[in-house]
Scaffold this motif. Structure first.
Motif, short mmCIF file in Angstrom:
data_model
loop_
_atom_site.label_atom_id
_atom_site.label_comp_id
_atom_site.label_asym_id
_atom_site.label_seq_id
_atom_site.Cartn_x
_atom_site.Cartn_y
_atom_site.Cartn_z
N GLN A 225 -6.21 -1.71 7.19
CA GLN A 225 -7.53 -2.09 7.51
C GLN A 225 -7.71 -3.60 6.77
O GLN A 225 -7.11 -3.76 5.85
CB GLN A 225 -8.50 -1.19 6.82
CG GLN A 225 -8.57 0.41 7.39
CD GLN A 225 -9.07 0.16 8.99
OE1 GLN A 225 -9.70 -0.45 9.35
NE2 GLN A 225 -8.29 0.96 9.66
N ASP A 226 -8.50 -4.55 7.29
CA ASP A 226 -8.82 -5.66 7.25
C ASP A 226 -9.78 -5.63 5.96
O ASP A 226 -11.05 -5.97 6.24
CB ASP A 226 -9.35 -6.52 8.37
CG ASP A 226 -9.64 -8.05 7.74
OD1 ASP A 226 -8.61 -8.56 6.93
OD2 ASP A 226 -10.07 -8.75 8.65
N GLU A 227 -9.53 -4.93 4.84
CA GLU A 227 -10.36 -4.93 3.76
C GLU A 227 -9.89 -5.37 2.42
O GLU A 227 -8.75 -5.07 2.06
CB GLU A 227 -10.69 -3.55 3.50
CG GLU A 227 -11.32 -2.67 4.63
CD GLU A 227 -11.46 -1.21 4.46
OE1 GLU A 227 -11.00 -0.86 3.49
OE2 GLU A 227 -12.00 -0.66 5.71
N LEU A 228 -10.74 -6.01 1.65
CA LEU A 228 -10.49 -6.87 0.38
C LEU A 228 -9.93 -5.82 -0.37
O LEU A 228 -9.19 -6.38 -1.46
CB LEU A 228 -11.64 -7.65 -0.05
CG LEU A 228 -11.17 -8.40 -1.42
CD1 LEU A 228 -10.37 -9.43 -1.01
CD2 LEU A 228 -12.61 -9.13 -1.74
N SER A 229 -10.40 -4.68 -0.62
CA SER A 229 -9.97 -3.71 -1.55
C SER A 229 -8.39 -3.21 -1.26
O SER A 229 -7.93 -2.64 -2.50
CB SER A 229 -10.75 -2.44 -1.49
OG SER A 229 -10.74 -1.76 -0.02
N ARG A 230 -7.90 -3.52 -0.28
CA ARG A 230 -6.43 -3.12 -0.13
C ARG A 230 -5.59 -4.12 -1.03
O ARG A 230 -4.34 -3.80 -1.05
CB ARG A 230 -6.22 -3.34 1.30
CG ARG A 230 -6.87 -2.26 2.35
CD ARG A 230 -6.10 -2.53 3.64
NE ARG A 230 -4.59 -2.92 4.02
CZ ARG A 230 -4.28 -4.13 4.26
NH1 ARG A 230 -5.08 -4.90 4.69
NH2 ARG A 230 -3.02 -4.08 4.30
N ASP B 237 -7.01 -9.59 -5.06
CA ASP B 237 -7.93 -10.79 -4.63
C ASP B 237 -7.73 -12.09 -5.67
O ASP B 237 -7.58 -12.06 -6.86
CB ASP B 237 -9.59 -10.28 -4.92
CG ASP B 237 -10.38 -11.35 -4.59
OD1 ASP B 237 -9.95 -12.10 -3.80
OD2 ASP B 237 -11.58 -11.02 -5.17
N GLU C 85 0.68 -1.27 -0.14
CA GLU C 85 0.15 0.01 -0.03
C GLU C 85 0.79 1.25 0.15
O GLU C 85 0.46 2.22 -0.70
CB GLU C 85 -0.80 0.11 1.32
CG GLU C 85 -2.11 -0.97 1.31
CD GLU C 85 -2.92 -0.91 2.31
OE1 GLU C 85 -3.74 -0.30 2.34
OE2 GLU C 85 -2.34 -1.53 3.30
#
Length: 140
Positions: free
Chosen positions: A62-67, A70, A51
């Motif tokens: 953050q624990d987010e897929l968009s980071r 996939d 990032e």
């Protein structure tokens, strides 16, 4: 030949991979290969930009897929390309898969191995491995 390190703190990259995805593919140059699909095994290795590339050890985000890239998206792209129609060469299929992986601008490098599993009775597999870099990024 030395392979690049896919997870590399100095380059701020992480290694995302898919291992041993086995699919039926319409592939081959011979007439009998046009008649029925063959099993292929696909392996994908991606060097993915972190990032914040300025940091060698970024804080957990953050624990987010968009980071992240996939892996389900990558697998679905692979499945779609394999199912899209007959390809004569494993090299062509591997190149197409690399291009699909590199469509995500965070992917610096894609290495794809495509193996035909049932081509020779006395060999586990025959195939090719292709590695490509994202043209939009300068080489490290």
């Amino acid at each position: 030949m030395e392979h690049p390190r896919y997870a590399d703190a100095a380059r701020a990259t992480r290694h995302m991979f898919i291992r041993d995805l086995v699919l039926n593919a319409s592939i081959g140059v011979h007439a009998h290969e046009h008649a029925a699909p063959q099993r292929v095994r696909i392996n994908v290795d991606l060097a993915v930009a972190e990032e914040d590339p300025r940091l060698s050890r970024p804080a957990v985000g953050q624990d987010e897929l968009s980071r992240v890239v996939d892996y389900e998206t990558i697998v679905n792209r692979v499945r779609f390309i394999v199912a899209a129609g007959h390809v004569q060469l494993v090299e062509t299929l591997a190149e197409r898969l690399c291009e699909a992986c590199l469509a995500d601008p965070r992917v610096h490098t894609a290495r794809v191995r495509v193996e035909k599993l049932d081509i020779f009775a006395d060999a586990a597999a025959a195939g090719v491995e292709v590695e490509r870099r994202n043209r939009q990024l300068s080489t490290p």
